[in-house]
Design a protein around this motif. Structure first.
Motif, PDB file in Angstrom:
ATOM      1  N   GLN A   4       0.810  -1.214   0.000  1.00 28.67           N
ATOM      2  CA  GLN A   4       0.000   0.000   0.000  1.00 28.67           C
ATOM      3  C   GLN A   4       0.845   1.267   0.000  1.00 28.67           C
ATOM      4  OE1 GLN A   4      -2.304  -0.577   3.552  1.00 28.67           O
ATOM      5  NE2 GLN A   4      -3.726  -2.026   2.606  1.00 28.67           N
ATOM      6  N   THR A   5       2.088   1.148   0.369  1.00 26.83           N
ATOM      7  CA  THR A   5       2.945   2.319   0.480  1.00 26.83           C
ATOM      8  C   THR A   5       3.250   2.904  -0.898  1.00 26.83           C
ATOM      9  OG1 THR A   5       3.970   1.482   2.493  1.00 26.83           O
ATOM     10  CG2 THR A   5       5.196   3.144   1.253  1.00 26.83           C
ATOM     11  N   ASN A  23       4.633   2.493  -6.518  1.00 27.37           N
ATOM     12  CA  ASN A  23       4.581   1.579  -5.385  1.00 27.37           C
ATOM     13  C   ASN A  23       5.986   1.045  -5.117  1.00 27.37           C
ATOM     14  OD1 ASN A  23       5.081  -0.520  -7.214  1.00 27.37           O
ATOM     15  ND2 ASN A  23       2.926  -1.156  -7.294  1.00 27.37           N
ATOM     16  N   SER A  69      -6.604   9.609  -4.850  1.00 22.48           N
ATOM     17  CA  SER A  69      -7.678   9.466  -3.870  1.00 22.48           C
ATOM     18  C   SER A  69      -7.148   9.816  -2.484  1.00 22.48           C
ATOM     19  CB  SER A  69      -8.190   8.025  -3.863  1.00 22.48           C
ATOM     20  OG  SER A  69      -7.184   7.146  -3.376  1.00 22.48           O
ATOM     21  N   ASP A  70      -8.058  10.023  -1.545  1.00 24.77           N
ATOM     22  CA  ASP A  70      -7.635  10.308  -0.175  1.00 24.77           C
ATOM     23  C   ASP A  70      -6.755   9.185   0.363  1.00 24.77           C
ATOM     24  OD1 ASP A  70      -9.049  12.654  -0.224  1.00 24.77           O
ATOM     25  OD2 ASP A  70     -10.794  11.859   0.843  1.00 24.77           O
ATOM     26  N   GLU A  71      -7.120   7.955   0.050  1.00 26.30           N
ATOM     27  CA  GLU A  71      -6.350   6.806   0.522  1.00 26.30           C
ATOM     28  C   GLU A  71      -4.949   6.799  -0.079  1.00 26.30           C
ATOM     29  OE1 GLU A  71      -6.812   1.925   0.808  1.00 26.30           O
ATOM     30  OE2 GLU A  71      -8.180   3.106  -0.442  1.00 26.30           O
ATOM     31  N   GLN A  72      -4.847   7.120  -1.367  1.00 24.00           N
ATOM     32  CA  GLN A  72      -3.533   7.156  -2.009  1.00 24.00           C
ATOM     33  C   GLN A  72      -2.669   8.277  -1.451  1.00 24.00           C
ATOM     34  OE1 GLN A  72      -5.037   7.386  -6.044  1.00 24.00           O
ATOM     35  NE2 GLN A  72      -4.149   5.381  -6.552  1.00 24.00           N
ATOM     36  N   ARG A  73      -3.258   9.444  -1.245  1.00 23.25           N
ATOM     37  CA  ARG A  73      -2.477  10.550  -0.681  1.00 23.25           C
ATOM     38  C   ARG A  73      -1.928  10.179   0.685  1.00 23.25           C
ATOM     39  NH1 ARG A  73      -6.384  13.933  -3.434  1.00 23.25           N
ATOM     40  NH2 ARG A  73      -7.784  13.862  -1.646  1.00 23.25           N
ATOM     41  N   ALA A  74      -2.741   9.510   1.493  1.00 22.51           N
ATOM     42  CA  ALA A  74      -2.301   9.112   2.827  1.00 22.51           C
ATOM     43  C   ALA A  74      -1.206   8.058   2.774  1.00 22.51           C
ATOM     44  CB  ALA A  74      -3.489   8.583   3.632  1.00 22.51           C
ATOM     45  N   ALA A  75      -1.139   7.304   1.670  1.00 25.75           N
ATOM     46  CA  ALA A  75      -0.161   6.215   1.542  1.00 25.75           C
ATOM     47  C   ALA A  75       1.209   6.697   1.086  1.00 25.75           C
ATOM     48  CB  ALA A  75      -0.685   5.162   0.564  1.00 25.75           C
TER      49      ALA A  75
END
Length: 501
Positions: A4-5, A23, A69-75
């Motif tokens: 996910q990182t 990734n 996405s929000d999830e990608q930015r956080a990753a």
């Protein structure tokens, strides 16, 4: 977590600025690009606005940030910076305001300065300690010119308020809100100011340019703690873990990790880089000894490099200057409309010649035109001129390492051209391997940042996937035809040398 990182790469080039996330396997997830204008105020002069360099990189970051996405930015865990090298910026420490235009690596206005230094007998010492030659390509003579001709730079130097940097330093300064003035050893090795063995600034060479030592950036390994992206910027708070010059980053991105492995990047210019491991290999034929990268402790991998100043610029000239194509990709269709170049050759020395001639007075030339010459012949000659230029570098590299390359890994925007890469295979006799993803420069610095962040154990574990999705181009020309073609090319290049003098 590793799957996910995401790793952020900022890739600031001569004609555009990119931001991309990968990734931990090195797969590209998303990218954004912003064009960057170049100014040519006089023959041989090439400039850019430092603020435009920063704003284009910032815009690319904003576009990428908005596309995730929000999830990608956080990753996104870590950031690496890679950049056009040698381009020189001077700015005020107190305000962050540039003292004048940046002199781009292609700029050759300082030819007379380099000639004067050579006449003073300085080149042998400079070459021995830096691995480079006295040429306008590098930063040292640009610094002297800027201090002589940019009034604000002179006054800033006198007041102890001057900062010097290549583009990596300028980006780092802005990304960290002015809190870090630093560079890495790969970029520093291209300034003519760093000792290649000792990994330190050379006081004597700085004095020669008139640059105060206080203006130099902190010299750091290529991996480490370079600060954090400042509040208010996209990806704020992310640590910056890697800095690499663009050609070194592309070498890593192509996973040329062992001595004797080589890549060529076709960007604004074309650059052949050969890994020489922990040994500094010297060349008396115009190749440059340079630092490839270091680990976090400063332990170095070295390279030999051949540098050509014009590759993608040739295609841009056909589009914007001659206007015989509307888009860059049109050159491929035109080139395939004819069986061969019809005897036309195009020598792409628009801003002088790099390896092996190092002649800032060389200029571009088209020869062999007849009444039957058409746009297709010119397009094909343009692509072949790039390939033939690189073929000379390949010969020098094989002689320097005393071994055949066998295979040439390629990347960069112009590497999307099938007729270019077929010409490259034909004129070298090598297998040419085009990576599935041409963003090798951004990929290399992202992987390097991932190693520093602790989410990638070893980059060389990815080597087994190096050929996944790659396209191979095999030579289709016999030896006698290749030799005749190369002989005629060498004759054409000789005619271009010293033209501006």
């Amino acid at each position: 977590m590793a799957d996910q990182t995401l790793l952020l790469a900022l890739d600031q080039g001569t004609s555009s600025s990119r931001a991309a996330v990968f990734n931990t396997c090195g797969d590209l997830i998303a990218t954004a690009s912003t064009p960057l204008p170049i100014q040519y105020p006089a023959d041989g002069w090439v400039e850019q606005d430092p603020n435009a360099i920063w704003s284009s990189q910032l815009q690319a970051m904003h576009e990428l940030h908005g596309a995730l996405s929000d999830e990608q930015r956080a990753a996104v865990l870590s950031c690496g910076i890679t950049n056009q090298r040698e381009t020189t910026v001077l700015w005020r420490r107190s305000t962050g305001r540039p003292c004048g235009p940046a002199l781009v690596w292609q700029d050759s206005r300082t030819a007379s300065t380099c000639r004067r230094w050579k006449e003073e007998g300085l080149e042998a010492s400079w070459c021995r300690r830096t691995g480079l030659l006295l040429d306008p390509y590098f930063s040292a003579s640009k610094i002297e010119w800027m201090l002589m001709h940019q009034e604000d730079a002179r006054s800033a130097a006198a007041a102890g308020d001057l900062c010097f940097g290549t583009v990596d330093s300028w980006l780092l300064w802005n990304l960290t809100g002015g809190s870090r003035h630093a560079t890495d050893m790969s970029n520093a090795s291209r300034t003519l100011l760093m000792d290649l063995e000792e990994h330190c600034w050379v006081d004597l060479f700085c004095d020669q340019t008139g640059l105060p030592m206080s203006a130099l950036p902190e010299l750091l390994p290529c991996r480490g703690d370079f600060g954090h992206i400042a509040e208010g910027l996209p990806f704020a708070g992310r640590p910056i873990h890697a800095l690499l010059g663009d050609q070194q980053a592309a070498t890593l991105g192509q996973l040329c990790l062992h001595p004797g492995e080589a890549k060529c990047t076709y960007g604004t210019g074309a650059f052949l880089v050969i890994n020489t491991g922990d040994t500094i290999r010297r060349s008396d034929a115009g190749l440059l000894s340079t630092l490839g990268w270091t680990d976090a402790n400063g332990v170095a991998t070295y390279c030999l490099e051949g540098s050509l100043f014009n590759a993608g610029t040739v295609v841009q000239w056909l589009r914007d200057g001659l206007q015989i194509i509307e888009t860059a990709s049109d050159i491929n269709r035109l080139a395939l409309d004819v069986q061969d170049s019809g005897g036309v050759m195009l020598v792409p020395a628009f801003t002088g010649w790099g390896t092996p001639h190092w002649d800032p007075l060389a200029r571009g030339m088209m020869i062999g035109l007849t009444r039957d010459s058409r746009r297709g012949h010119i397009a094909r000659a343009a692509l072949e001129g790039i390939a033939l230029s690189v073929a000379t570098l390949v010969d020098l590299a094989e002689a320097a390492v005393d071994a055949p390359l066998g295979e040439l890994a390629v990347d960069g925007g112009a590497a999307a051209s099938d007729p270019l890469l077929q010409a490259q295979a034909d004129c070298t006799g090598l297998t040419v391997r085009r990576a599935a993803n041409l963003e090798s420069t951004a990929r290399g610095v992202a992987l390097f940042a991932g190693v520093q962040a602790g989410v990638i154990d070893k980059v060389d574990e990815l080597v087994r996937h190096r050929s996944d999705g790659a396209t191979l181009f095999e030579p289709q020309m016999d030896t006698s035809r290749r030799e005749a073609w190369r002989t005629r090319w060498n004759d054409a290049v000789t005619r271009s040398l010293g033209w501006h003098g």
